[in-house]
Design an enzyme around this catalytic site. Structure first.
Site, PDB file in Angstrom:
ATOM      1  N   GLY A   1      12.145  49.961  42.473  1.00 57.85           N
ATOM      2  CA  GLY A   1      11.416  49.922  43.736  1.00 57.85           C
ATOM      3  C   GLY A   1       9.946  49.621  43.532  1.00 57.85           C
ATOM      4  O   GLY A   1       9.376  48.733  44.184  1.00 57.85           O
ATOM      5  N   ALA A   2       9.326  50.360  42.614  1.00 58.14           N
ATOM      6  CA  ALA A   2       7.893  50.142  42.355  1.00 58.14           C
ATOM      7  C   ALA A   2       7.664  48.727  41.830  1.00 58.14           C
ATOM      8  O   ALA A   2       6.685  48.061  42.212  1.00 58.14           O
ATOM      9  CB  ALA A   2       7.377  51.183  41.362  1.00 58.14           C
ATOM     10  N   ASN A   3       8.557  48.252  40.972  1.00 59.26           N
ATOM     11  CA  ASN A   3       8.416  46.883  40.455  1.00 59.26           C
ATOM     12  C   ASN A   3       8.454  45.863  41.594  1.00 59.26           C
ATOM     13  O   ASN A   3       7.641  44.927  41.645  1.00 59.26           O
ATOM     14  CB  ASN A   3       9.548  46.562  39.478  1.00 59.26           C
ATOM     15  CG  ASN A   3       9.486  47.372  38.188  1.00 59.26           C
ATOM     16  OD1 ASN A   3       8.496  48.020  37.908  1.00 59.26           O
ATOM     17  ND2 ASN A   3      10.558  47.327  37.411  1.00 59.26           N
TER      18      ASN A   3
ATOM     19  N   ASP B   1      10.201  39.127  27.267  1.00 54.62           N
ATOM     20  CA  ASP B   1      10.828  40.370  27.733  1.00 54.62           C
ATOM     21  C   ASP B   1      11.342  40.148  29.157  1.00 54.62           C
ATOM     22  O   ASP B   1      10.552  39.854  30.058  1.00 54.62           O
ATOM     23  CB  ASP B   1       9.787  41.504  27.702  1.00 54.62           C
ATOM     24  CG  ASP B   1      10.354  42.858  28.099  1.00 54.62           C
ATOM     25  OD1 ASP B   1      11.549  42.951  28.432  1.00 54.62           O
ATOM     26  OD2 ASP B   1       9.579  43.838  28.073  1.00 54.62           O
TER      27      ASP B   1
ATOM     28  N   THR C   1      12.692  42.416  31.050  1.00 56.23           N
ATOM     29  CA  THR C   1      12.708  43.657  31.857  1.00 56.23           C
ATOM     30  C   THR C   1      11.990  43.440  33.191  1.00 56.23           C
ATOM     31  O   THR C   1      10.842  43.002  33.228  1.00 56.23           O
ATOM     32  CB  THR C   1      12.007  44.809  31.097  1.00 56.23           C
ATOM     33  OG1 THR C   1      12.592  44.936  29.809  1.00 56.23           O
ATOM     34  CG2 THR C   1      12.142  46.117  31.862  1.00 56.23           C
TER      35      THR C   1
ATOM     36  N   GLY D   1      14.437  40.625  37.561  1.00 58.95           N
ATOM     37  CA  GLY D   1      15.185  40.664  38.824  1.00 58.95           C
ATOM     38  C   GLY D   1      14.378  41.331  39.929  1.00 58.95           C
ATOM     39  O   GLY D   1      14.439  40.913  41.095  1.00 58.95           O
ATOM     40  N   ASP D   2      13.623  42.346  39.578  1.00 59.37           N
ATOM     41  CA  ASP D   2      12.780  43.028  40.576  1.00 59.37           C
ATOM     42  C   ASP D   2      11.639  42.109  41.022  1.00 59.37           C
ATOM     43  O   ASP D   2      11.255  42.108  42.201  1.00 59.37           O
ATOM     44  CB  ASP D   2      12.190  44.314  39.998  1.00 59.37           C
ATOM     45  CG  ASP D   2      13.266  45.215  39.388  1.00 59.37           C
ATOM     46  OD1 ASP D   2      14.408  45.171  39.870  1.00 59.37           O
ATOM     47  OD2 ASP D   2      12.952  45.935  38.427  1.00 59.37           O
TER      48      ASP D   2
ATOM     49  N   GLY E   1      10.447  50.994  37.246  1.00 58.49           N
ATOM     50  CA  GLY E   1      11.301  51.446  38.347  1.00 58.49           C
ATOM     51  C   GLY E   1      11.534  50.286  39.302  1.00 58.49           C
ATOM     52  O   GLY E   1      10.592  49.583  39.677  1.00 58.49           O
TER      53      GLY E   1
ATOM     54  N   ASP F   1       8.464  53.631  32.186  1.00 57.23           N
ATOM     55  CA  ASP F   1       9.328  52.923  31.226  1.00 57.23           C
ATOM     56  C   ASP F   1       8.866  53.246  29.810  1.00 57.23           C
ATOM     57  O   ASP F   1       7.721  52.927  29.430  1.00 57.23           O
ATOM     58  CB  ASP F   1       9.249  51.408  31.466  1.00 57.23           C
ATOM     59  CG  ASP F   1       9.958  50.986  32.747  1.00 57.23           C
ATOM     60  OD1 ASP F   1      10.599  51.844  33.389  1.00 57.23           O
ATOM     61  OD2 ASP F   1       9.874  49.795  33.093  1.00 57.23           O
TER      62      ASP F   1
HETATM   63  O1  RIB Z   1      14.730  46.506  36.532  1.00 52.57           O
HETATM   64  C1  RIB Z   1      13.897  47.011  35.520  1.00 52.57           C
HETATM   65  C2  RIB Z   1      13.630  48.460  35.758  1.00 52.57           C
HETATM   66  O2  RIB Z   1      14.848  49.168  35.647  1.00 52.57           O
HETATM   67  C3  RIB Z   1      12.715  49.106  34.741  1.00 52.57           C
HETATM   68  O3  RIB Z   1      11.357  49.027  35.092  1.00 52.57           O
HETATM   69  C4  RIB Z   1      13.253  50.524  34.660  1.00 52.57           C
HETATM   70  O4  RIB Z   1      12.380  51.478  35.169  1.00 52.57           O
HETATM   71  C5  RIB Z   1      14.562  50.513  35.435  1.00 52.57           C
HETATM   72  O5  RIB Z   1      14.397  51.055  36.672  1.00 52.57           O
END
Ligand code: RIB
Length: 290
Positions: free
Chosen positions: A42-44, A234, A236, A239-240, A40, A14
């Protein structure tokens, strides 16, 4: 032995910049210094699940480059099994992220290696010992569709975070144990929340941002209230974080409402710090699952 929780999805570096406001078309705005963070969807999701105690492996791909090393380090230091993360000839995926003072983000993703996550990778998996497969959609749709089909046939419960939103075959929707959508996606898919189940999944969770979440089952809708936070820094990856925590708790034996209650807390804590993976809390920080 396969981990109880398998996450199939993207891994991105990111590249984050804070801006006062987003530029309009043809406009330039100046932002802060660029910060590079592991991300990402998936990784998140895998990192969020591991931080709260899940035994989890990520199925994905990164490039043979510095960003790939950053992602492997973040995954492994959080306890995620990376033996199913392959090294692709393509560069690691990159997400270009702007964050505004209200904590909102907007993202452009260059998939890179994520586009190499294939159905043959799924065919190489053993699902013995897996309880939950959780997918998101920054890897090829056909791979996700195949994985959900194979997992479902093997008796593994399936979770799909429908992000970024995409059309899915009716059969895939019927093979889902839990469909996770936000309220905008829910409105695109069905006239009301109960209508989500008419698409086929056994249950659905509608995430409502700062208002919590709603769990939709055939027996009715249960609203899970939000957890208040002092300051949203933040959003970001919130949701993950939610999807990872739900998956972790389902793999641990919780029912879906219990899992959603816990995940609301995890997602709320995640918005109080910058970035995606670096913002995810540990089980000790979240507190009791009940
Ligand atoms: O949902 C957030 C993610 O979306 C970020 O980490 C970014 O990599 C995108 O995949």
């Amino acid at each position: 032995m396969t981990k109880p929780l398998l996450v199939l999805g993207s891994a991105n570096a990111d590249l984050v910049v804070e801006v006062g406001r987003r530029p309009a078309g043809g406009e330039t705005v100046l932002g802060g210094d660029t910060v590079v963070l592991p991300g990402g969807k998936g990784a998140n999701t895998a990192v969020a699940a591991a931080r709260v105690g899940a035994s989890v492996a990520l199925v994905g791909a990164v490039g043979d480059d510095g960003y790939g090393a950053l992602l492997r380090e973040s995954l492994e230091s959080s306890g995620v099994d990376t033996s199913l993360v392959k090294t692709s000839a393509r560069p690691t995926g990159i997400a270009y992220i702007t964050v505004t003072p209200d904590g909102e983000n907007s993202i452009v993703v260059s998939p890179g290696a994520n586009a190499d996550v294939s159905s043959s990778d799924v065919d190489g998996l053993s699902f013995g010992g897996a309880r939950i497969l959780t997918c998101s959609l920054e890897v090829p749709l056909e791979t996700v569709v195949h994985a959900i089909g194979v997992a479902s046939a093997a008796g593994v419960r399936t979770v799909l975070n429908l992000s970024p939103v995409a059309g899915l075959p009716a059969e895939t929707l019927r093979q889902l144990t839990v469909l996770i959508v936000n309220e905008h996606e829910a409105a695109q898919l069905a006239a009301d929340w109960r209508g989500l189940l008419d698409l086929g999944p056994a249950s659905a969770i509608v995430t409502l941002g700062s208002r919590g979440a709603a769990v939709v089952e055939r027996t009715g809708v249960v609203e899970v209230p939000a957890v208040e936070v002092a300051e949203v820094v933040d959003t970001t990856g919130a949701g993950d974080a939610f999807a990872g925590a739900v998956s972790a708790r389902l793999a641990n034996g919780d029912d879906i409402v219990q899992a959603a209650r816990y995940a609301v807390k995890v997602a709320a804590l995640s918005v109080t710090k910058p970035g995606a993976q670096p913002s995810y809390p540990t089980a000790a920080e979240v507190g009791s699952p009940n």
